[in-house]
Design an enzyme around this catalytic site. Structure first.
Site, PDB file in Angstrom:
ATOM      1  N   LYS A 241     -17.817  46.102  13.910  1.00  9.71           N
ATOM      2  CA  LYS A 241     -19.191  45.617  13.732  1.00  9.71           C
ATOM      3  C   LYS A 241     -20.156  46.791  13.658  1.00  9.71           C
ATOM      4  O   LYS A 241     -20.144  47.673  14.514  1.00  9.71           O
ATOM      5  CB  LYS A 241     -19.593  44.749  14.937  1.00  9.71           C
ATOM      6  CG  LYS A 241     -18.978  43.366  14.934  1.00  9.71           C
ATOM      7  CD  LYS A 241     -19.150  42.685  16.277  1.00  9.71           C
ATOM      8  CE  LYS A 241     -20.590  42.533  16.715  1.00  9.71           C
ATOM      9  NZ  LYS A 241     -20.676  42.012  18.109  1.00  9.71           N
TER      10      LYS A 241
ATOM     11  N   LYS B  58     -18.354  46.526  23.674  1.00  6.94           N
ATOM     12  CA  LYS B  58     -19.611  47.232  23.407  1.00  6.94           C
ATOM     13  C   LYS B  58     -20.068  47.932  24.655  1.00  6.94           C
ATOM     14  O   LYS B  58     -19.442  47.851  25.710  1.00  6.94           O
ATOM     15  CB  LYS B  58     -20.676  46.310  22.841  1.00  6.94           C
ATOM     16  CG  LYS B  58     -21.157  45.213  23.750  1.00  6.94           C
ATOM     17  CD  LYS B  58     -22.376  44.516  23.164  1.00  6.94           C
ATOM     18  CE  LYS B  58     -22.187  43.971  21.774  1.00  6.94           C
ATOM     19  NZ  LYS B  58     -23.217  43.001  21.387  1.00  6.94           N
TER      20      LYS B  58
END
Ligand SMILES: O=C[C@H](O)COP(=O)(O)O
Length: 251
Positions: free
Chosen positions: A87, A29
Site C-alpha cells: 500500500k 504499519k
C-alpha cells in the site's frame, strides 16, 4: 467485503492472529510515522512468520513524497520482507500524473519480484486538508499505473471519519470507477461499525480498520483487541446478510 486490520507491530499482530478467523488481511504499519506510516522490514518479516500462513500480510510503504525512485525501492523492501499487499499513500502527489508516475514505478518494482503481489494506490479522503491529489482521481491512477486496487484513508487522524470528508454517495462513485477499470476498491478512515451499512451497500471490496478494533476506540493509546475484531466482523456479516436479502440491517 474483506476486513483488513492494521497492527502496529508483532505483539498486536499476534492479537490479530488470535482473531484470525474474523479477519482477512493483516496490514503492517507504524502509526506513529503517519496515517500510512511504514514499519521496519524485519517487523514485516517477523509478522509474516508469526501469523497464519493463509492470511495475507499487507504493508504500507508510507505517506510518500513525489519521488518515484525512492518509493519504488521502499515498495520492493516491503515485498521482499514478505508482504503481498503493498500500500502506497500518495501524500506528496499533487496531480494525477504524479500519482501515476509513482505508482508505475512501484508496480514494476513489486511485480518484477513477485508477480502475484497486489499493489494498492491509496489517496486520502481529507486530501483538501493536506493538498494532495483528489480522492476521485485514485481509481484512474490505479488503472493507468497497473495497480490492483484504489484506496482511500484519512491523512489526519483527529476523530474525523471517511464519510465526514467523502460522503457515501461519493464513495459509491469511487467504488464504481474502480470496478469499471477492473480494480478493487478499498476504504478506510476511522471507520466504525455504524459505517458498515453504507460501505456494504456501495460494494466496497476491502474495509481497513484500526481504531474501531482498539480498546476505547483509540488507535494510538488503545491496543487491538481480538474480541473487538470478532464484533466488527459480526456486524459486517449482519450487514452482508441484510444486503443479500434486500433488507438493509438497521444499526
Ligand atoms: O488501513 C487502515 C487504517 O489503519 C485505518 O485506521 P483507522 O481505522 O484507525 O483510521
Amino acid at each position: 467485503m474483506l476486513l483488513l486490520i492494521s497492527p502496529d507491530g508483532v505483539e498486536e499482530a499476534l492479537d490479530c492472529a488470535k482473531a484470525a478467523e474474523h479477519l482477512d488481511i493483516i496490514d503492517v504499519k507504524k502509526p506513529d510515522e503517519g496515517s500510512l506510516g511504514a514499519n521496519f522490514p524485519w517487523i514485516i518479516r517477523e509478522i509474516r512468520d508469526a501469523v497464519p500462513a493463509d492470511k495475507p500480510v499487507s504493508a504500507t510503504v508510507g505517506d510518500v513524497p513525489y519521488k518515484p525512485g525512492t518509493v519504488a525501492q521502499a515498495a520492493l523492501g516491503a515485498v521482499v520482507s514478505g508482504a503481498t499487499y503493498i500500500k502506497v499513500g500518495l501524500y506528496g502527489c499533487t496531480t494525477p500524473d504524479q500519482g501515476i508516475e509513482v505508482m508505475r514505478a512501484v508496480v514494476r518494482a513489486v511485480k518484477d519480484h513477485c508477480p502475484e503481489a497486489l499493489v494498492v494506490a491509496s489517496g486520502y479522503a481529507d486530501a483538501h486538508r493536506i493538498g494532495c491529489v483528489n480522492p476521485l482521481a485514485l481509481p484512474d491512477i490505479a488503472a493507468r499505473s497497473g495497480a490492483d486496487a484504489a484506496m482511500l484513508d484519512t491523512a489526519i487522524k483527529d476523530g474525523t471519519r471517511l464519510f465526514d470528508h467523502v460522503p457515501p454517495d461519493v464513495c459509491a462513485e469511487f467504488v464504481r470507477l474502480a470496478h469499471a477499470s477492473g480494480r478493487l476498491a478499498a476504504l478506510a478512515g476511522s471507520v466504525k461499525q455504524a459505517d458498515l451499512g453504507p460501505l456494504t451497500r456501495i460494494g466496497t471490496d476491502i474495509v481497513g480498520v484500526r481504531g474501531a478494533v482498539c480498546e476505547g476506540g483509540d488507535r494510538n493509546a488503545g491496543r487491538i483487541q481480538p474480541h473487538l475484531v470478532a464484533a466488527f466482523r459480526a456486524e459486517m456479516d449482519r450487514q452482508a446478510r441484510g444486503h443479500a436479502a434486500g433488507v438493509p440491517a438497521v444499526n
